[in-house]
Scaffold this motif. Sequence first.
Motif, PDB file in Angstrom:
ATOM      1  N   LEU A 118      12.101 -11.760  -1.535  1.00 23.18           N
ATOM      2  CA  LEU A 118      11.569 -10.682  -2.377  1.00 23.18           C
ATOM      3  C   LEU A 118      11.047  -9.527  -1.521  1.00 23.18           C
ATOM      4  O   LEU A 118      11.263  -8.357  -1.838  1.00 23.18           O
ATOM      5  CB  LEU A 118      10.421 -11.199  -3.251  1.00 23.18           C
ATOM      6  CG  LEU A 118      10.762 -11.758  -4.608  1.00 23.18           C
ATOM      7  CD1 LEU A 118       9.518 -12.353  -5.261  1.00 23.18           C
ATOM      8  CD2 LEU A 118      11.374 -10.704  -5.506  1.00 23.18           C
ATOM      9  N   THR A 119      10.362  -9.866  -0.440  1.00 30.09           N
ATOM     10  CA  THR A 119       9.816  -8.841   0.452  1.00 30.09           C
ATOM     11  C   THR A 119      10.931  -8.039   1.092  1.00 30.09           C
ATOM     12  O   THR A 119      10.865  -6.810   1.163  1.00 30.09           O
ATOM     13  CB  THR A 119       8.922  -9.485   1.521  1.00 30.09           C
ATOM     14  OG1 THR A 119       7.874 -10.212   0.871  1.00 30.09           O
ATOM     15  CG2 THR A 119       8.313  -8.442   2.439  1.00 30.09           C
ATOM     16  N   PHE A 120      11.972  -8.715   1.552  1.00 35.06           N
ATOM     17  CA  PHE A 120      13.096  -8.008   2.157  1.00 35.06           C
ATOM     18  C   PHE A 120      13.749  -7.063   1.146  1.00 35.06           C
ATOM     19  O   PHE A 120      14.015  -5.902   1.453  1.00 35.06           O
ATOM     20  CB  PHE A 120      14.129  -9.000   2.710  1.00 35.06           C
ATOM     21  CG  PHE A 120      15.258  -8.318   3.425  1.00 35.06           C
ATOM     22  CD1 PHE A 120      15.101  -7.867   4.725  1.00 35.06           C
ATOM     23  CD2 PHE A 120      16.475  -8.097   2.790  1.00 35.06           C
ATOM     24  CE1 PHE A 120      16.131  -7.220   5.384  1.00 35.06           C
ATOM     25  CE2 PHE A 120      17.507  -7.449   3.433  1.00 35.06           C
ATOM     26  CZ  PHE A 120      17.340  -7.017   4.744  1.00 35.06           C
ATOM     27  N   ILE A 121      13.971  -7.548  -0.060  1.00 36.20           N
ATOM     28  CA  ILE A 121      14.543  -6.704  -1.115  1.00 36.20           C
ATOM     29  C   ILE A 121      13.616  -5.519  -1.391  1.00 36.20           C
ATOM     30  O   ILE A 121      14.070  -4.383  -1.538  1.00 36.20           O
ATOM     31  CB  ILE A 121      14.792  -7.527  -2.396  1.00 36.20           C
ATOM     32  CG1 ILE A 121      15.930  -8.521  -2.164  1.00 36.20           C
ATOM     33  CG2 ILE A 121      15.084  -6.626  -3.595  1.00 36.20           C
ATOM     34  CD1 ILE A 121      16.058  -9.593  -3.234  1.00 36.20           C
ATOM     35  N   GLY A 122      12.312  -5.781  -1.451  1.00 36.85           N
ATOM     36  CA  GLY A 122      11.341  -4.714  -1.669  1.00 36.85           C
ATOM     37  C   GLY A 122      11.394  -3.659  -0.579  1.00 36.85           C
ATOM     38  O   GLY A 122      11.288  -2.459  -0.854  1.00 36.85           O
ATOM     39  N   LEU A 123      11.574  -4.088   0.671  1.00 36.75           N
ATOM     40  CA  LEU A 123      11.655  -3.127   1.772  1.00 36.75           C
ATOM     41  C   LEU A 123      12.921  -2.288   1.695  1.00 36.75           C
ATOM     42  O   LEU A 123      12.897  -1.081   1.982  1.00 36.75           O
ATOM     43  CB  LEU A 123      11.562  -3.854   3.116  1.00 36.75           C
ATOM     44  CG  LEU A 123      10.199  -4.442   3.445  1.00 36.75           C
ATOM     45  CD1 LEU A 123      10.271  -5.286   4.712  1.00 36.75           C
ATOM     46  CD2 LEU A 123       9.154  -3.353   3.575  1.00 36.75           C
ATOM     47  N   VAL A 124      14.019  -2.903   1.299  1.00 37.29           N
ATOM     48  CA  VAL A 124      15.266  -2.140   1.125  1.00 37.29           C
ATOM     49  C   VAL A 124      15.090  -1.119  -0.001  1.00 37.29           C
ATOM     50  O   VAL A 124      15.453   0.052   0.140  1.00 37.29           O
ATOM     51  CB  VAL A 124      16.461  -3.086   0.848  1.00 37.29           C
ATOM     52  CG1 VAL A 124      17.687  -2.291   0.404  1.00 37.29           C
ATOM     53  CG2 VAL A 124      16.772  -3.928   2.081  1.00 37.29           C
ATOM     54  N   LEU A 125      14.491  -1.555  -1.108  1.00 37.65           N
ATOM     55  CA  LEU A 125      14.233  -0.628  -2.220  1.00 37.65           C
ATOM     56  C   LEU A 125      13.262   0.476  -1.817  1.00 37.65           C
ATOM     57  O   LEU A 125      13.426   1.634  -2.221  1.00 37.65           O
ATOM     58  CB  LEU A 125      13.705  -1.393  -3.438  1.00 37.65           C
ATOM     59  CG  LEU A 125      14.725  -2.278  -4.142  1.00 37.65           C
ATOM     60  CD1 LEU A 125      14.036  -3.218  -5.125  1.00 37.65           C
ATOM     61  CD2 LEU A 125      15.770  -1.430  -4.853  1.00 37.65           C
ATOM     62  N   LEU A 126      12.272   0.132  -1.011  1.00 39.53           N
ATOM     63  CA  LEU A 126      11.332   1.150  -0.512  1.00 39.53           C
ATOM     64  C   LEU A 126      12.061   2.164   0.360  1.00 39.53           C
ATOM     65  O   LEU A 126      11.818   3.372   0.254  1.00 39.53           O
ATOM     66  CB  LEU A 126      10.191   0.490   0.260  1.00 39.53           C
ATOM     67  CG  LEU A 126       9.165   1.440   0.889  1.00 39.53           C
ATOM     68  CD1 LEU A 126       8.517   2.336  -0.166  1.00 39.53           C
ATOM     69  CD2 LEU A 126       8.107   0.634   1.642  1.00 39.53           C
ATOM     70  N   THR A 154       0.836  -1.202   0.000  1.00 42.50           N
ATOM     71  CA  THR A 154       0.000   0.000   0.000  1.00 42.50           C
ATOM     72  C   THR A 154       0.866   1.246   0.000  1.00 42.50           C
ATOM     73  O   THR A 154       0.659   2.159  -0.797  1.00 42.50           O
ATOM     74  CB  THR A 154      -0.946  -0.002   1.213  1.00 42.50           C
ATOM     75  OG1 THR A 154      -1.744  -1.187   1.162  1.00 42.50           O
ATOM     76  CG2 THR A 154      -1.845   1.213   1.215  1.00 42.50           C
ATOM     77  N   GLY A 155       1.847   1.266   0.892  1.00 47.52           N
ATOM     78  CA  GLY A 155       2.725   2.436   0.971  1.00 47.52           C
ATOM     79  C   GLY A 155       3.503   2.677  -0.303  1.00 47.52           C
ATOM     80  O   GLY A 155       3.559   3.799  -0.806  1.00 47.52           O
ATOM     81  N   VAL A 156       4.099   1.632  -0.849  1.00 52.61           N
ATOM     82  CA  VAL A 156       4.919   1.808  -2.048  1.00 52.61           C
ATOM     83  C   VAL A 156       4.051   2.180  -3.247  1.00 52.61           C
ATOM     84  O   VAL A 156       4.453   2.985  -4.092  1.00 52.61           O
ATOM     85  CB  VAL A 156       5.795   0.571  -2.340  1.00 52.61           C
ATOM     86  CG1 VAL A 156       5.020  -0.576  -2.914  1.00 52.61           C
ATOM     87  CG2 VAL A 156       6.944   0.943  -3.277  1.00 52.61           C
ATOM     88  N   GLN A 157       2.857   1.640  -3.339  1.00 53.76           N
ATOM     89  CA  GLN A 157       1.988   1.965  -4.476  1.00 53.76           C
ATOM     90  C   GLN A 157       1.508   3.407  -4.423  1.00 53.76           C
ATOM     91  O   GLN A 157       1.447   4.081  -5.451  1.00 53.76           O
ATOM     92  CB  GLN A 157       0.821   0.989  -4.538  1.00 53.76           C
ATOM     93  CG  GLN A 157       1.248  -0.380  -5.007  1.00 53.76           C
ATOM     94  CD  GLN A 157       0.136  -1.412  -4.905  1.00 53.76           C
ATOM     95  OE1 GLN A 157      -0.735  -1.349  -4.047  1.00 53.76           O
ATOM     96  NE2 GLN A 157       0.168  -2.382  -5.792  1.00 53.76           N
ATOM     97  N   LEU A 161      13.600   3.373  -8.754  1.00 52.81           N
ATOM     98  CA  LEU A 161      13.639   2.650  -7.477  1.00 52.81           C
ATOM     99  C   LEU A 161      12.231   2.293  -7.007  1.00 52.81           C
ATOM    100  O   LEU A 161      11.990   1.174  -6.543  1.00 52.81           O
ATOM    101  CB  LEU A 161      14.343   3.489  -6.410  1.00 52.81           C
ATOM    102  CG  LEU A 161      15.846   3.612  -6.531  1.00 52.81           C
ATOM    103  CD1 LEU A 161      16.363   4.729  -5.625  1.00 52.81           C
ATOM    104  CD2 LEU A 161      16.516   2.293  -6.194  1.00 52.81           C
ATOM    105  N   GLY A 162      11.308   3.245  -7.133  1.00 51.49           N
ATOM    106  CA  GLY A 162       9.919   2.990  -6.729  1.00 51.49           C
ATOM    107  C   GLY A 162       9.289   1.891  -7.564  1.00 51.49           C
ATOM    108  O   GLY A 162       8.538   1.049  -7.048  1.00 51.49           O
ATOM    109  N   SER A 163       9.618   1.870  -8.830  1.00 50.18           N
ATOM    110  CA  SER A 163       9.107   0.824  -9.706  1.00 50.18           C
ATOM    111  C   SER A 163       9.669  -0.538  -9.300  1.00 50.18           C
ATOM    112  O   SER A 163       8.933  -1.536  -9.244  1.00 50.18           O
ATOM    113  CB  SER A 163       9.484   1.145 -11.160  1.00 50.18           C
ATOM    114  OG  SER A 163       8.994   0.155 -12.021  1.00 50.18           O
ATOM    115  N   CYS A 164      10.956  -0.587  -9.004  1.00 51.05           N
ATOM    116  CA  CYS A 164      11.578  -1.849  -8.574  1.00 51.05           C
ATOM    117  C   CYS A 164      11.019  -2.308  -7.227  1.00 51.05           C
ATOM    118  O   CYS A 164      10.773  -3.504  -7.030  1.00 51.05           O
ATOM    119  CB  CYS A 164      13.090  -1.682  -8.488  1.00 51.05           C
ATOM    120  SG  CYS A 164      13.887  -1.496 -10.099  1.00 51.05           S
ATOM    121  N   ALA A 165      10.812  -1.379  -6.308  1.00 46.72           N
ATOM    122  CA  ALA A 165      10.227  -1.727  -5.004  1.00 46.72           C
ATOM    123  C   ALA A 165       8.818  -2.282  -5.183  1.00 46.72           C
ATOM    124  O   ALA A 165       8.444  -3.282  -4.559  1.00 46.72           O
ATOM    125  CB  ALA A 165      10.209  -0.500  -4.093  1.00 46.72           C
TER     126      ALA A 165
END
Length: 165
Positions: A107-115, A38-41, A73-77
């Motif tokens: 994937l979630t951990f990577i997404g959080l780092v990217l976020l 939700t936050g990243v979107q 970065l936002g797109s990758c997250a």
Amino acid sequence: MTGTGGGDGRRRGRDETEEERADRKWGELIQEVRVAQTGVQILFGFLLTVVFTPKYAQLGETDRLIYIVTVCLGSCATGALIGPVSLHRLVVGRRVKPQAVRLASRLTFIGLVLLLITMTSSLLLILRVATHDEYVPYLVVPVVVWYLLCWYGLPLWARHRHTSR
């Protein structure tokens, strides 16, 4: 009741099969991902609109570069945080849930780092545009330190402090 982890009468861990553990971990992971997605979107949606505003044309070269990097970065997250849903859809019923949970967790951990990096660069860009001052890094760094403490420091401390030996 006799415990499995010592003479204090308390049980250690859960009495569950690998599949039951994978089901539980999957449910927990999906709840966590919903919050981050939700936050990243929302952030990514706002970032996409910036280029269509009159202020974008006035940005200097450095700010445009920061913006482009931030959008990428936002797109990758977004991709990493939506990835677990696609992963689950493509492997459901294949009897690979424990492996899927591990992949989705990564994937979630990577997404959080990217976020984290996306939020950092977004804050940098916004404060640069809003203030045009050299003190912006002194505002961004404490916020990033706060994110690091909340997202990684406290969880790692709790993990170290409260994990049973």
